[in-house]
Design a protein around this motif. Sequence first.
Motif, PDB file in Angstrom:
ATOM      1  N   ILE A  26      19.987 -30.626 -33.656  1.00  0.00           N
ATOM      2  CA  ILE A  26      19.832 -29.337 -33.042  1.00  0.00           C
ATOM      3  C   ILE A  26      20.501 -29.345 -31.812  1.00  0.00           C
ATOM      4  O   ILE A  26      20.108 -30.038 -30.784  1.00  0.00           O
ATOM      5  CB  ILE A  26      18.290 -28.845 -32.922  1.00  0.00           C
ATOM      6  N   PHE A  27      21.611 -28.625 -31.624  1.00  0.00           N
ATOM      7  CA  PHE A  27      22.275 -28.419 -30.420  1.00  0.00           C
ATOM      8  C   PHE A  27      21.378 -27.524 -29.196  1.00  0.00           C
ATOM      9  O   PHE A  27      20.806 -26.431 -29.733  1.00  0.00           O
ATOM     10  CB  PHE A  27      23.354 -27.731 -30.596  1.00  0.00           C
ATOM     11  N   LEU A  28      21.186 -27.976 -28.084  1.00  0.00           N
ATOM     12  CA  LEU A  28      20.804 -27.232 -26.887  1.00  0.00           C
ATOM     13  C   LEU A  28      21.795 -26.645 -26.284  1.00  0.00           C
ATOM     14  O   LEU A  28      22.792 -27.368 -25.742  1.00  0.00           O
ATOM     15  CB  LEU A  28      19.845 -28.264 -26.128  1.00  0.00           C
ATOM     16  N   THR A  29      22.088 -25.475 -26.255  1.00  0.00           N
ATOM     17  CA  THR A  29      23.090 -24.790 -25.319  1.00  0.00           C
ATOM     18  C   THR A  29      22.737 -23.598 -24.849  1.00  0.00           C
ATOM     19  O   THR A  29      21.938 -22.835 -24.962  1.00  0.00           O
ATOM     20  CB  THR A  29      24.313 -24.820 -26.347  1.00  0.00           C
ATOM     21  N   ALA A  30      23.410 -23.569 -23.430  1.00  0.00           N
ATOM     22  CA  ALA A  30      23.724 -21.955 -22.881  1.00  0.00           C
ATOM     23  C   ALA A  30      24.538 -21.148 -23.311  1.00  0.00           C
ATOM     24  O   ALA A  30      24.833 -20.019 -22.926  1.00  0.00           O
ATOM     25  CB  ALA A  30      23.552 -22.405 -21.353  1.00  0.00           C
ATOM     26  N   LYS A  31      25.600 -21.859 -24.422  1.00  0.00           N
ATOM     27  CA  LYS A  31      26.665 -21.165 -24.826  1.00  0.00           C
ATOM     28  C   LYS A  31      26.127 -20.529 -26.105  1.00  0.00           C
ATOM     29  O   LYS A  31      25.795 -21.142 -26.884  1.00  0.00           O
ATOM     30  CB  LYS A  31      27.750 -22.064 -25.020  1.00  0.00           C
ATOM     31  N   VAL A  32      26.241 -19.343 -26.110  1.00  0.00           N
ATOM     32  CA  VAL A  32      26.093 -18.483 -27.472  1.00  0.00           C
ATOM     33  C   VAL A  32      27.116 -17.584 -28.100  1.00  0.00           C
ATOM     34  O   VAL A  32      27.078 -16.900 -28.895  1.00  0.00           O
ATOM     35  CB  VAL A  32      24.838 -17.506 -27.111  1.00  0.00           C
ATOM     36  N   ASP A  33      28.300 -18.178 -27.677  1.00  0.00           N
ATOM     37  CA  ASP A  33      29.686 -17.353 -28.258  1.00  0.00           C
ATOM     38  C   ASP A  33      29.457 -17.934 -29.507  1.00  0.00           C
ATOM     39  O   ASP A  33      29.585 -18.895 -30.015  1.00  0.00           O
ATOM     40  CB  ASP A  33      30.695 -17.639 -27.654  1.00  0.00           C
ATOM     41  N   VAL A  34      30.188 -17.025 -30.441  1.00  0.00           N
ATOM     42  CA  VAL A  34      30.459 -17.524 -31.866  1.00  0.00           C
ATOM     43  C   VAL A  34      31.069 -18.588 -32.461  1.00  0.00           C
ATOM     44  O   VAL A  34      30.676 -19.620 -32.863  1.00  0.00           O
ATOM     45  CB  VAL A  34      31.052 -16.136 -32.649  1.00  0.00           C
ATOM     46  N   ASP A  35      32.245 -19.063 -31.352  1.00  0.00           N
ATOM     47  CA  ASP A  35      32.917 -20.042 -31.732  1.00  0.00           C
ATOM     48  C   ASP A  35      32.396 -21.302 -31.573  1.00  0.00           C
ATOM     49  O   ASP A  35      32.522 -22.325 -32.155  1.00  0.00           O
ATOM     50  CB  ASP A  35      34.277 -20.202 -30.816  1.00  0.00           C
ATOM     51  N   SER A  36      31.458 -21.426 -30.429  1.00  0.00           N
ATOM     52  CA  SER A  36      30.621 -22.575 -30.229  1.00  0.00           C
ATOM     53  C   SER A  36      29.684 -22.854 -31.167  1.00  0.00           C
ATOM     54  O   SER A  36      29.255 -23.926 -31.642  1.00  0.00           O
ATOM     55  CB  SER A  36      30.009 -22.464 -28.757  1.00  0.00           C
ATOM     56  N   ILE A  37      29.055 -21.825 -31.566  1.00  0.00           N
ATOM     57  CA  ILE A  37      28.046 -21.842 -32.688  1.00  0.00           C
ATOM     58  C   ILE A  37      28.400 -22.146 -34.040  1.00  0.00           C
ATOM     59  O   ILE A  37      28.210 -22.994 -34.586  1.00  0.00           O
ATOM     60  CB  ILE A  37      27.026 -20.428 -32.948  1.00  0.00           C
ATOM     61  N   THR A  38      29.671 -21.685 -34.371  1.00  0.00           N
ATOM     62  CA  THR A  38      30.422 -22.117 -35.516  1.00  0.00           C
ATOM     63  C   THR A  38      31.000 -23.541 -35.599  1.00  0.00           C
ATOM     64  O   THR A  38      30.584 -24.170 -36.621  1.00  0.00           O
ATOM     65  CB  THR A  38      31.632 -21.134 -35.802  1.00  0.00           C
ATOM     66  N   GLN A  39      31.168 -24.030 -34.461  1.00  0.00           N
ATOM     67  CA  GLN A  39      31.678 -25.497 -34.484  1.00  0.00           C
ATOM     68  C   GLN A  39      30.628 -26.415 -34.488  1.00  0.00           C
ATOM     69  O   GLN A  39      30.686 -27.582 -35.129  1.00  0.00           O
ATOM     70  CB  GLN A  39      32.505 -25.598 -32.819  1.00  0.00           C
ATOM     71  N   GLY A  40      29.506 -25.819 -33.951  1.00  0.00           N
ATOM     72  CA  GLY A  40      28.263 -26.777 -34.056  1.00  0.00           C
ATOM     73  C   GLY A  40      27.947 -27.051 -35.430  1.00  0.00           C
ATOM     74  O   GLY A  40      27.557 -28.083 -35.882  1.00  0.00           O
ATOM     75  N   PHE A  41      27.846 -25.887 -36.109  1.00  0.00           N
ATOM     76  CA  PHE A  41      27.481 -26.017 -37.599  1.00  0.00           C
ATOM     77  C   PHE A  41      28.349 -26.740 -38.400  1.00  0.00           C
ATOM     78  O   PHE A  41      28.032 -27.643 -39.264  1.00  0.00           O
ATOM     79  CB  PHE A  41      27.239 -24.272 -38.267  1.00  0.00           C
ATOM     80  N   SER A  42      29.906 -26.614 -38.128  1.00  0.00           N
ATOM     81  CA  SER A  42      30.845 -27.382 -38.851  1.00  0.00           C
ATOM     82  C   SER A  42      30.682 -28.763 -38.647  1.00  0.00           C
ATOM     83  O   SER A  42      30.978 -29.457 -39.285  1.00  0.00           O
ATOM     84  CB  SER A  42      32.199 -26.781 -38.462  1.00  0.00           C
ATOM     85  N   MET A  43      30.302 -29.237 -37.237  1.00  0.00           N
ATOM     86  CA  MET A  43      29.916 -30.670 -37.025  1.00  0.00           C
ATOM     87  C   MET A  43      28.907 -31.265 -37.993  1.00  0.00           C
ATOM     88  O   MET A  43      28.554 -32.516 -38.044  1.00  0.00           O
ATOM     89  CB  MET A  43      29.788 -30.747 -35.507  1.00  0.00           C
TER      90      MET A  43
END
Length: 351
Positions: free
Chosen positions: A84-101
């Motif tokens: 589970i990623f912990l992040t202050a970044k909620v932009d779509v690209d970051s979220i998408t990259q996290g799931f793709s990883m």
Amino acid sequence: MVRNSRILIVDDVVDNIRVAMNILKEENYEFSFAQNGGEALRLIFEVGESFDLILLDIMMPGLNGFEVCKKLKENPTTQEIPIIFLTAKVDVDSITQGFSMGAVDYITKPFHAAELLSRVATHLELYHSRELLLKHNINLKAKAKHEKNRLLSELEDSQKEMIFILAELMEATSDETGKHIKRVAETSALLAKYHPCLNDEDVDLLYHASPMHDIGKMTIPLEILHKPERYSEDEFSLMKKHTINAYSLLSHSDRKLIKAAAIIAHEHHEKWNGTGYPRGLKGPDIHIYGRIVALADVFDALTHKRHYKEAWKIEDAVAYVLDHRETQFDPELVDIFQEHLDEFITIAISQ
């Protein structure tokens, strides 16, 4: 809820680690923590700690969360651990990259206690359920394999039993007895045991398939089988067909025992010098199973009474085998026979 699960918290800010641990501590989880990606990987791959879930910060000095996640997902021993990623970044690209990883979820900072508790509990439940299903699946596969092997073993035992029954039925049509097929089986297995190119499976196959060597005699008229005088040329031609008839009967099976029996029935009257029947095969062109049973059958026939002859003395039967080395019999088998002669004689006189 899953208790006593091990959670790794990775964040370069110590306060974030403390907050997460304080929220989750009442659930009886066990915690480890790391303040950078390199330390997290060291705990897992060098120290050898195992975890049921990883809470992983994205923005960290050195290796960021994406890079740590990639290394974990590339390793077969850690690729199934939920991240589970912990992040202050909620932009779509970051979220998408996290799931793709390969991450299973993300939680934004600052933490909301109810959200953190719920998402951690959910993914731990899913992870342990998946592990349990995998374990059950492995157990089921092991049980299925065991059952399959058991059934195959029972089937093979049934085949062996049927072979002896058929062989004894065949013997009942002549003056030979079930003791003959038992002695031929033991002699054949003994020759195979000492042969340098054969293994335990060959020994077992020869023991259980050799009793079928004369099964083709069931297709020969009784008046010929029981004739005490010498066969006429036509009668002998008919008699020789028992090898071909047996092969025609047995050769269509895919079972290794029956296939071995087909070879033996077909070739046990072939001779090393090529003067045997039905095909006049010579030397190594004769299957080793046929060569072995040829010697075993002749030695036993010589040492026991038949309707057309008296039993030979053991020493005379032994001399016959030795005298027909390289003519009737495979010379290597004759050498094995001579080297272990006492064992072969024991079989001949024991029944």
